[in-house]
Enzyme design. Sequence first.
Site, PDB file in Angstrom:
ATOM      1  N   LYS A  79       2.655  11.010   7.292  1.00 43.17           N
ATOM      2  CA  LYS A  79       1.887  10.695   8.504  1.00 43.17           C
ATOM      3  C   LYS A  79       2.416  11.401   9.759  1.00 43.17           C
ATOM      4  O   LYS A  79       2.118  12.552   9.986  1.00 43.17           O
ATOM      5  CB  LYS A  79       1.846   9.184   8.712  1.00 43.17           C
ATOM      6  N   ASP A 114       9.407   2.837   1.509  1.00 38.86           N
ATOM      7  CA  ASP A 114       8.249   3.638   1.887  1.00 38.86           C
ATOM      8  C   ASP A 114       8.064   3.488   3.390  1.00 38.86           C
ATOM      9  O   ASP A 114       7.564   2.477   3.876  1.00 38.86           O
ATOM     10  CB  ASP A 114       7.016   3.143   1.116  1.00 38.86           C
ATOM     11  N   PHE A 153       0.867  -1.182   0.000  1.00 43.78           N
ATOM     12  CA  PHE A 153       0.000   0.000   0.000  1.00 43.78           C
ATOM     13  C   PHE A 153       0.900   1.227   0.000  1.00 43.78           C
ATOM     14  O   PHE A 153       1.667   1.455   0.922  1.00 43.78           O
ATOM     15  CB  PHE A 153      -0.924   0.038   1.225  1.00 43.78           C
TER      16      PHE A 153
HETATM   17  C1  LIG Z   1       3.108   2.809   3.521  1.00 45.06           C
HETATM   18  C2  LIG Z   1       2.214   3.912   3.046  1.00 45.06           C
HETATM   19  N1  LIG Z   1       2.587   4.635   1.978  1.00 45.06           N
HETATM   20  C3  LIG Z   1       1.826   5.641   1.513  1.00 45.06           C
HETATM   21  C4  LIG Z   1       0.623   5.947   2.100  1.00 45.06           C
HETATM   22  C5  LIG Z   1      -0.222   7.054   1.566  1.00 45.06           C
HETATM   23  O1  LIG Z   1      -0.165   8.147   2.434  1.00 45.06           O
HETATM   24  P1  LIG Z   1      -1.315   9.259   2.364  1.00 45.06           P
HETATM   25  O2  LIG Z   1      -2.561   8.629   2.870  1.00 45.06           O
HETATM   26  O3  LIG Z   1      -0.787  10.352   3.270  1.00 45.06           O
HETATM   27  O4  LIG Z   1      -1.414   9.705   0.963  1.00 45.06           O
HETATM   28  C6  LIG Z   1       0.197   5.216   3.217  1.00 45.06           C
HETATM   29  C7  LIG Z   1      -1.100   5.512   3.853  1.00 45.06           C
HETATM   30  O5  LIG Z   1      -1.645   4.768   4.611  1.00 45.06           O
HETATM   31  C8  LIG Z   1       1.015   4.175   3.698  1.00 45.06           C
HETATM   32  O6  LIG Z   1       0.659   3.439   4.753  1.00 45.06           O
END
Ligand SMILES: Cc1ncc(COP(=O)(O)O)c(C=O)c1O
Length: 474
Positions: free
Chosen positions: A278, A249, A164
């Site tokens: 976050k 990520d 994700f």
């Molecule tokens: C690992 C990871 N990358 C990217 C994102 C996307 O972040 P955003 O919701 O701030 O766009 C999330 C969101 O849950 C995430 O958990």
Amino acid sequence: MAQAHLYDQVSEPSTPRSVADLFAERERSRYLTHSRYLNEQMVRVLKAIGYDVGFCRGDAQYLYDRDGVRYLDLLSGYGAFAIGRNHPALREMLKSVLDGEFPNLVQMDVSTLAGILAERLLARAPYLDKVFFANSGSEAVEAAIKFARAATGRPGIVYCEHAFHGLTYGALSLNGDDIFRDGFEPFLPGCQCIPFNDLSALEKALHSRAAAAFIVEPIQGKGVNLPDAGYLQSAAELCRRYGTLFVVDEVQTGLGRTGRFLAIEHWNVEPDMVLLAKALSGGHVPVGAVLARRQIFEKVFNRMDRAVVHGSTFGSNDLAMAAGIATLDVIASERLIENAARMGERLTRALDAMIPRYEFLHAVRGKGLMIGIEFGPPKSLRLKSSWHALEASRTGLFCQLITIPLFKEHKILTQVASHTSHTVKLLPPLVISNSDCDWTLNALDSVIAASERVPGAVWSLGKTLIANAVRAGA
Ligand SMILES: Cc1ncc(COP(=O)(O)O)c(C=O)c1O
């Protein structure tokens, strides 16, 4: 008679009212307003599972509903409130930004606060040289995709099943679950999905030297899937061998969540790019960041006429940057990384010890305060038919027999780790205490025990869930 537009019924005040007054006046109609003007399905979900309690206040790891009932928040806004909601240091910082009358977002200038935050972030990852600030995790992922293509001249991106990375188009093109993808095709060309923890699949994907980057979460958020020993080190080596950038990520795992500043530190790997968001702004201001090697920036921003070749209007805004600085201060001064490691260890160990006592409880995994509690089919005939009845109506429904009673009876907010998953996920603020751990462990013990009493109150809920699932599928 023509029906009056709803807008006509909303009185427009002649003098502006405080947000507190507006909130107090309208919070009871939030579900109605939301159904009318926003996402109606979300309201249906909340009502169906009884989560429509009307939260009115947040303080650190606690939420309070309109009756003043206190809830322990083990979801922390999907990880954004790592330092807890409304932290006094963050509030002071944000107020002082507004009081400071700074020349925010001049655009034909550069941000002082962004420089300070970048310097502090890079001090935590000294093998990286540059920072790009975005406004969300997805935007950080989008930037990483563009940077990787520009830096390598290659089109491809390799990602993992169950990954994700966000829901904008580039990020969604790297999403490893069909539930998010269905209906939104076609995606970015050149993206290749491989199984997580499969090095030979990775080598096969990299072999043609068409992959600009391999983008991976060190611990997958959907399912709380941990890397096998040596996987991330070998993945980084393979990337280096084939000229592919190794991008982690850390939008969810970063900033202390797993008991290290970055989760990748558990495996001693130095990626080419690290993505954050976050928790970085303490939850109150949207933010995202890409930490990268100098060579990548030199390829992207390679001439003066390309100085703004990637960016966005609100990137590096003062509120987000100041919130980031305050958040790093709080993480350090309150020793939250150490607390995450300690509380995580306590929870994981105690949950592990429950496994022999419960047929439905199969495994506990995670690092620090990112914990997955996995349930699975029971051994005894007594429980088997109940499990199968639930699972036949919708895979993963069992977890709601845990999360709903946790919420209703024990006032604990948790989530299921992904659609169709048998894993309940704990993602608390990093500020939780020993007594919060006791609250959590006692509640889980009691809820899991209740799930093994058939027939019983929990299985009456099970029947309702089955009926709802059948209706939703109809
Ligand atoms: C690992 C990871 N990358 C990217 C994102 C996307 O972040 P955003 O919701 O701030 O766009 C999330 C969101 O849950 C995430 O958990």
